[in-house]
Design a protein around this motif. Structure first.
Motif, PDB file in Angstrom:
ATOM      1  N   CYS A  86       0.863  -1.187   0.000  1.00 59.56           N
ATOM      2  CA  CYS A  86       0.000   0.000   0.000  1.00 59.56           C
ATOM      3  C   CYS A  86       0.894   1.230   0.000  1.00 59.56           C
ATOM      4  O   CYS A  86       1.804   1.352   0.815  1.00 59.56           O
ATOM      5  CB  CYS A  86      -0.872   0.000   1.245  1.00 59.56           C
ATOM      6  SG  CYS A  86      -1.680   1.586   1.547  1.00 59.56           S
ATOM      7  N   ILE A  87       0.681   2.130  -0.951  1.00 58.01           N
ATOM      8  CA  ILE A  87       1.484   3.350  -0.972  1.00 58.01           C
ATOM      9  C   ILE A  87       0.729   4.507  -0.328  1.00 58.01           C
ATOM     10  O   ILE A  87       1.094   5.661  -0.479  1.00 58.01           O
ATOM     11  CB  ILE A  87       1.915   3.728  -2.401  1.00 58.01           C
ATOM     12  CG1 ILE A  87       0.695   3.822  -3.322  1.00 58.01           C
ATOM     13  CG2 ILE A  87       2.908   2.722  -2.941  1.00 58.01           C
ATOM     14  CD1 ILE A  87       1.022   4.451  -4.664  1.00 58.01           C
ATOM     15  N   ARG A  88      -0.339   4.194   0.360  1.00 62.89           N
ATOM     16  CA  ARG A  88      -1.116   5.169   1.139  1.00 62.89           C
ATOM     17  C   ARG A  88      -1.586   6.341   0.266  1.00 62.89           C
ATOM     18  O   ARG A  88      -1.618   7.485   0.695  1.00 62.89           O
ATOM     19  CB  ARG A  88      -0.263   5.699   2.308  1.00 62.89           C
ATOM     20  CG  ARG A  88       0.119   4.593   3.292  1.00 62.89           C
ATOM     21  CD  ARG A  88       0.967   5.110   4.435  1.00 62.89           C
ATOM     22  NE  ARG A  88       0.708   6.487   4.753  1.00 62.89           N
ATOM     23  CZ  ARG A  88      -0.237   6.896   5.589  1.00 62.89           C
ATOM     24  NH1 ARG A  88      -1.001   6.035   6.184  1.00 62.89           N
ATOM     25  NH2 ARG A  88      -0.407   8.173   5.810  1.00 62.89           N
ATOM     26  N   CYS A  89      -1.979   6.028  -0.945  1.00 63.81           N
ATOM     27  CA  CYS A  89      -2.354   7.102  -1.855  1.00 63.81           C
ATOM     28  C   CYS A  89      -3.717   7.684  -1.506  1.00 63.81           C
ATOM     29  O   CYS A  89      -4.066   8.764  -1.969  1.00 63.81           O
ATOM     30  CB  CYS A  89      -2.381   6.573  -3.277  1.00 63.81           C
ATOM     31  SG  CYS A  89      -3.709   5.389  -3.552  1.00 63.81           S
ATOM     32  N   GLY A  90      -4.512   6.948  -0.740  1.00 67.12           N
ATOM     33  CA  GLY A  90      -5.808   7.479  -0.317  1.00 67.12           C
ATOM     34  C   GLY A  90      -6.913   7.326  -1.349  1.00 67.12           C
ATOM     35  O   GLY A  90      -8.031   7.787  -1.138  1.00 67.12           O
ATOM     36  N   CYS A 141      -8.548   4.646  -2.180  1.00 65.47           N
ATOM     37  CA  CYS A 141      -9.628   3.817  -1.637  1.00 65.47           C
ATOM     38  C   CYS A 141     -10.461   4.627  -0.652  1.00 65.47           C
ATOM     39  O   CYS A 141     -11.676   4.479  -0.592  1.00 65.47           O
ATOM     40  CB  CYS A 141      -9.052   2.568  -0.969  1.00 65.47           C
ATOM     41  SG  CYS A 141      -7.822   2.892   0.303  1.00 65.47           S
ATOM     42  N   THR A 186      -8.094   0.929   3.533  1.00 63.68           N
ATOM     43  CA  THR A 186      -6.708   0.468   3.645  1.00 63.68           C
ATOM     44  C   THR A 186      -6.381   0.042   5.069  1.00 63.68           C
ATOM     45  O   THR A 186      -5.744  -0.987   5.299  1.00 63.68           O
ATOM     46  CB  THR A 186      -5.730   1.553   3.149  1.00 63.68           C
ATOM     47  OG1 THR A 186      -4.414   1.149   3.467  1.00 63.68           O
ATOM     48  CG2 THR A 186      -5.998   2.907   3.764  1.00 63.68           C
ATOM     49  N   SER A 230     -10.158   0.808  -7.185  1.00 65.83           N
ATOM     50  CA  SER A 230      -9.341   1.993  -7.386  1.00 65.83           C
ATOM     51  C   SER A 230      -7.903   1.850  -6.906  1.00 65.83           C
ATOM     52  O   SER A 230      -7.107   2.750  -7.096  1.00 65.83           O
ATOM     53  CB  SER A 230     -10.003   3.187  -6.683  1.00 65.83           C
ATOM     54  OG  SER A 230     -10.198   2.881  -5.331  1.00 65.83           O
ATOM     55  N   CYS A 231      -7.562   0.733  -6.297  1.00 64.29           N
ATOM     56  CA  CYS A 231      -6.235   0.631  -5.670  1.00 64.29           C
ATOM     57  C   CYS A 231      -5.122   0.423  -6.694  1.00 64.29           C
ATOM     58  O   CYS A 231      -5.103  -0.569  -7.412  1.00 64.29           O
ATOM     59  CB  CYS A 231      -6.215  -0.517  -4.672  1.00 64.29           C
ATOM     60  SG  CYS A 231      -4.601  -0.719  -3.898  1.00 64.29           S
ATOM     61  N   PRO A 232      -4.161   1.347  -6.756  1.00 63.18           N
ATOM     62  CA  PRO A 232      -3.062   1.181  -7.716  1.00 63.18           C
ATOM     63  C   PRO A 232      -2.121   0.041  -7.329  1.00 63.18           C
ATOM     64  O   PRO A 232      -1.400  -0.469  -8.179  1.00 63.18           O
ATOM     65  CB  PRO A 232      -2.334   2.527  -7.664  1.00 63.18           C
ATOM     66  CG  PRO A 232      -2.681   3.113  -6.356  1.00 63.18           C
ATOM     67  CD  PRO A 232      -4.052   2.599  -6.003  1.00 63.18           C
ATOM     68  N   ALA A 233      -2.122  -0.341  -6.061  1.00 65.15           N
ATOM     69  CA  ALA A 233      -1.231  -1.419  -5.648  1.00 65.15           C
ATOM     70  C   ALA A 233      -1.899  -2.779  -5.835  1.00 65.15           C
ATOM     71  O   ALA A 233      -1.346  -3.799  -5.442  1.00 65.15           O
ATOM     72  CB  ALA A 233      -0.820  -1.224  -4.189  1.00 65.15           C
ATOM     73  N   LEU A 281      -4.318  -4.173  -4.343  1.00 65.77           N
ATOM     74  CA  LEU A 281      -4.610  -4.902  -3.110  1.00 65.77           C
ATOM     75  C   LEU A 281      -6.067  -5.354  -3.106  1.00 65.77           C
ATOM     76  O   LEU A 281      -6.955  -4.590  -3.491  1.00 65.77           O
ATOM     77  CB  LEU A 281      -4.356  -3.996  -1.900  1.00 65.77           C
ATOM     78  CG  LEU A 281      -2.890  -3.688  -1.638  1.00 65.77           C
ATOM     79  CD1 LEU A 281      -2.748  -2.565  -0.631  1.00 65.77           C
ATOM     80  CD2 LEU A 281      -2.192  -4.932  -1.146  1.00 65.77           C
ATOM     81  N   LEU A 287      -8.718  -5.271  -1.333  1.00 66.46           N
ATOM     82  CA  LEU A 287      -9.194  -4.647  -0.093  1.00 66.46           C
ATOM     83  C   LEU A 287     -10.553  -5.189   0.353  1.00 66.46           C
ATOM     84  O   LEU A 287     -10.691  -5.654   1.482  1.00 66.46           O
ATOM     85  CB  LEU A 287      -9.262  -3.134  -0.285  1.00 66.46           C
ATOM     86  CG  LEU A 287      -7.917  -2.470  -0.580  1.00 66.46           C
ATOM     87  CD1 LEU A 287      -8.125  -1.052  -1.071  1.00 66.46           C
ATOM     88  CD2 LEU A 287      -7.057  -2.477   0.657  1.00 66.46           C
TER      89      LEU A 287
END
Ligand code: SF4
Ligand code: SF4
Lengths: 329, 438
Positions: free
Chosen positions: B365-369, B371, B382, B413-416, B418, B420
């Motif tokens: 998770c790059i904590r992009c927000g 999600c 996240t 929407s998660c770029p990583a 994940l 979720l």
């Protein structure tokens, strides 16, 4: 049915957004600023950019190999850290300083914590501050801009922020011709680190990121607005000692910080409200450090301090869940 | 005009162009129909026929057991050839009645039509129950239960859900265009049962023809058509209520807590058939689509028709499908085979090719927000998913895991990449299981 059928739980669709694409977009957005720095400071700037970037990628690869982590150079985060680091250094940085910076950023500030996504502080900023404290002389020997120079023997000059601070300390007042330089500051004709120089290039890059939805407006807008308002108050109180808001906006690493460092996803809050709090905090600290701190520039320290506060901010800015009903008294 | 909506959510490419203009076609009867006895949330029906029995179309073959249960009817006439466990779209073998169609498609005795004005509310409700009506948007909650609110929860608003926000699906859209009279009759029944003050039909703005047609049809009735922003999950009950009447259903509560009942437009049409014609729920409209299919269509499908038949009617497959989804791509369920039957909740059947099957490796998770911004429940996907992966269910619960509506916006929407919502579902199950124990 002969071939394999995929079974999975919903959703069966994804946006196609990926970590590497995000990192690549940020790198693209930094290219104008990098190009201006090479134009203004010549070959030494290019060398600093290359060393920082390649060394960062190299350290990342070595670390992942030694620690047995999956190789993820493709995600572009190491290259991005390298470029950001270079943009935070003076053009005349000796090669060994760039190397140490890359080592601190990647090995100490990122991989030791667990790699991408786990580092609490922005790696490039950690490296910058470590270098600033360890090698104050080299870190504040600013090259005077000399477009397209190939020479490594640069003329040094002070940064506008440094000049202003010095003048206030020595004479108790700002230099009289401060506003005369605004056009130069905007385009990048001033002393400073690679990425501090051109407000125009940074603005372009920052707006590109917002347009591409890589970052949201929350952090940069709240950060810059806070600096304008807060420094404006001081300026209104005593315009001879405190520079005006425009000066703050155009000089030093403020725009670089607001668009590229304070929006670093990993080390900043995840909620929109948290981002606003983060930006305001950065703005207040930046102005305080610039006006009253021991260093002329406060952006790096401000962002690092707010990085430390990020878990707390995330905790207290959780959105109100859908259907939240306040407890009855 | 500013379209109404809810905060959060996102807009995936909707891919409705494949089937949006295709008129509803009747799917021919298959030779064998597999009619599961459990096709709704609640207790499955109990079989009341045996192997060898001859049944007529519309005849009860499974009886309701308990309040949250409805009977199951024969979708056509023929012979019962098995009463046994069969593969069910839920992914398990579950009890079903298998009927070999005799081709006559002869009706059995149907209950007499009711006159809406003359019938009592109890008679209407009883009819809806005995005709096996469940929510046809996908959740398949028995309709009569929603229509029996306790006295202390007065209902003043009825909302018809014509949103259809899942990509690819166009069944409700075609229903609204082609059979709006059924919907309007159904509304009259629902209005009488609930005694509501106001009625809305919520439709996403990407169906302007349906909005116009229904607006004209409703001009003289006290029914308001509400165009809504094109956004997923606009059709989720609580999000729909917020958009239409600006009321927020409390966390853990039901629409009736804010005086609202929501019914899908398909359910509403089925209610009209039950009351005005005595016809039980034995068929529904479903969208058959997806890139692996030759010709996407909207089909009127008898319950129990094997999915293979639906694919054949649509010209078969262009390429071998790599993923079969019953429902929409955001909330639908993958299927292991085309031998399972269509059920009352089958709003669509989608065949995806291998290149649409995302097998991107997940990263950190790059904590992009992203999600967080997409989540219509306003929780932190996240954070909850991270706790769920560590089996820290109490922490997940403290972060409101139970408020997740499983819409999948976060995973989407998660770029990583994940998973979720998948992790959050896991946590929800664990939390609920623990609650049941204590
Ligand atoms: S956490 Fe739940 S409600 Fe929120 S976006 Fe994910 S699936 Fe939807
Ligand atoms: S969208 Fe994915 S990467 Fe971004 S914060 Fe959420 S979980 Fe992390």
């Amino acid at each position: 049915m002969a071939n394999q059928l995929y079974l999975s739980s919903s959703p069966h669709f994804s946006s196609g957004e990926s970590t590497d694409r995000l990192m690549r977009q940020v790198i693209y957005a930094l290219l104008p600023a990098a190009a201006v720095s090479v134009y203004m400071f010549g070959l030494p700037a290019l060398v600093t950019l290359l060393i920082c970037t390649l060394a960062s990628i190299g350290f990342e690869a070595v670390c992942q190999k030694l620690m047995g982590r999956p190789r993820t150079l493709g995600d572009g985060s190491a290259a991005l850290t390298g470029i950001l680091l270079a943009l935070n250094l003076p053009a005349s940085s000796p090669w060994w300083m760039s190397l140490i910076g890359a080592f601190v950023a990647i090995v100490i500030a990122k991989q030791i914590y667990g790699g991408l996504g786990y580092n609490p502080f922005n790696p490039a900023l950690v490296a910058r501050v470590v270098l600033l404290i360890s090698f104050p002389v080299q870190m504040t020997r600013w090259t005077a801009p000399a477009p397209l120079s190939l020479s490594f023997d640069s003329v040094t000059s002070a940064t506008p922020l440094g000049q202003a601070k010095e003048a206030v300390m020595l004479h108790g007042a700002l230099p009289a011709d401060l506003a005369a330089g605004f056009g130069d500051f905007f385009l990048g004709r001033m002393g400073g680190s690679l990425g501090e120089v051109s407000a125009l290039a940074l603005l372009l890059g920052g707006l590109y990121l917002i347009w591409k939805k890589v970052i949201t407006w929350h952090t940069p807008v709240s950060y810059l607005a806070t600096v304008v308002v807060f420094s404006g108050i001081f300026w209104l109180v005593d315009g001879t000692r405190y520079p005006d808001p425009l000066f703050h906006l155009l000089t030093g690493g403020l725009l670089l910080g607001a668009f590229f460092m304070a929006t670093d996803m990993v080390t900043t809050p995840v909620t929109p409200r948290g981002m606003l709090v983060f930006g305001v905090g950065c703005g207040l600290l930046t102005v305080l450090i610039r006006l009253f701190g021991g260093y002329p520039e406060g952006v790096s320290f401000a962002i690092l301090l707010m990085n430390a506060a990020t878990p707390l901010i995330d905790r207290y800015t959780q959105p109100k869940k859908f259907g939240f009903v306040p407890e009855k008294a | 005009m500013q379209l109404k909506t809810f905060p959060g959510g996102l807009h995936p490419p909707d891919n409705k162009q494949w089937s949006a203009h295709k008129p509803i076609e009747d799917c021919p009867l298959p030779e064998e129909l597999i009619v599961p006895l459990g096709q709704h949330i609640g207790a499955p029906a109990v079989p009341c026929v045996a192997v060898g029995d001859l049944v007529k179309r519309g005849q009860v073959i499974g009886e309701a057991k308990g309040f949250v249960s409805v009977p199951v009817h024969a979708p056509t006439s023929g012979e019962v050839i098995a009463v046994e466990d069969r593969p069910h779209p839920m992914g398990r073998d579950l009890p079903a009645v298998v009927i070999r169609a005799d081709g006559e498609d002869a009706w059995g005795d149907l209950p007499a039509p009711l006159d809406i004005a003359a019938a009592t509310i109890d008679e209407l409700r009883q009819r809806i129950l005995s005709c096996g009506i469940v929510g046809m948007g996908g959740a398949t909650f028995p309709a009569h239960v929603k229509l029996s609110p306790p006295d202390e929860k007065p209902i003043d608003t009825l909302i018809l859900n014509g949103v259809e926000c899942e990509p690819f699906l166009t069944a409700d859209h075609r229903l609204m265009l082609e059979e709006s009279e059924r919907i309007l009759s159904g509304i009259a029944v629902l209005q009488k049962i609930l005694g509501v003050r106001q009625t809305f039909i919520g439709i996403e703005a990407n169906k302007p023809d349906a909005i116009e047609l229904l607006s004209r049809a409703c001009a003289d009735l006290s029914v308001e058509v509400t165009p809504l922003e094109v956004k997923y999950p606009q059709g989720a009950e609580k999000q729909l209520i917020l958009a239409c009447v600006d009321r927020e259903v409390p966390s853990g509560g039901l629409p009736m807590d804010v005086g609202v009942v929501v019914q899908n437009v398909g359910t509403c049409a089925a209610i009209a058939d039950a009351v005005l014609r005595g016809i039980p729920l034995i068929e529904r409209i479903a969208t058959i689509s997806g890139p692996a299919l030759v010709e996407p269509k909207n089909l009127r499908v008898r319950i129990g028709t094997p999915l293979r038949k639906l694919v054949e009617v649509c010209g078969g497959t262009r390429v071998e499908p790599a993923k079969i989804i019953m429902g929409g791509p955001m909330m639908g369920m993958t299927q292991l085979s085309l031998e399972v039957p269509a059920i009352r909740g089958t709003s669509g059947l989608l065949l995806f090719t291998a290149d649409q099957v995302s097998t991107r490796p997940e990263g950190p998770c790059i904590r992009c927000g992203r999600c967080v911004r997409a989540c219509p429940a306003h929780i932190l996907p996240t954070t909850i998913a991270a706790y769920a992966r560590l089996d820290l269910f109490e922490e997940a619960e403290a972060y409101n895991a139970l408020d997740c509506i499983e819409c999948g916006c976060c995973t989407y929407s998660c770029p990583a990449a994940l998973p979720l919502v998948q992790s959050i579902r896991y946590a929800k199950n664990a939390i609920l299981a623990k609650r049941r124990k204590v």
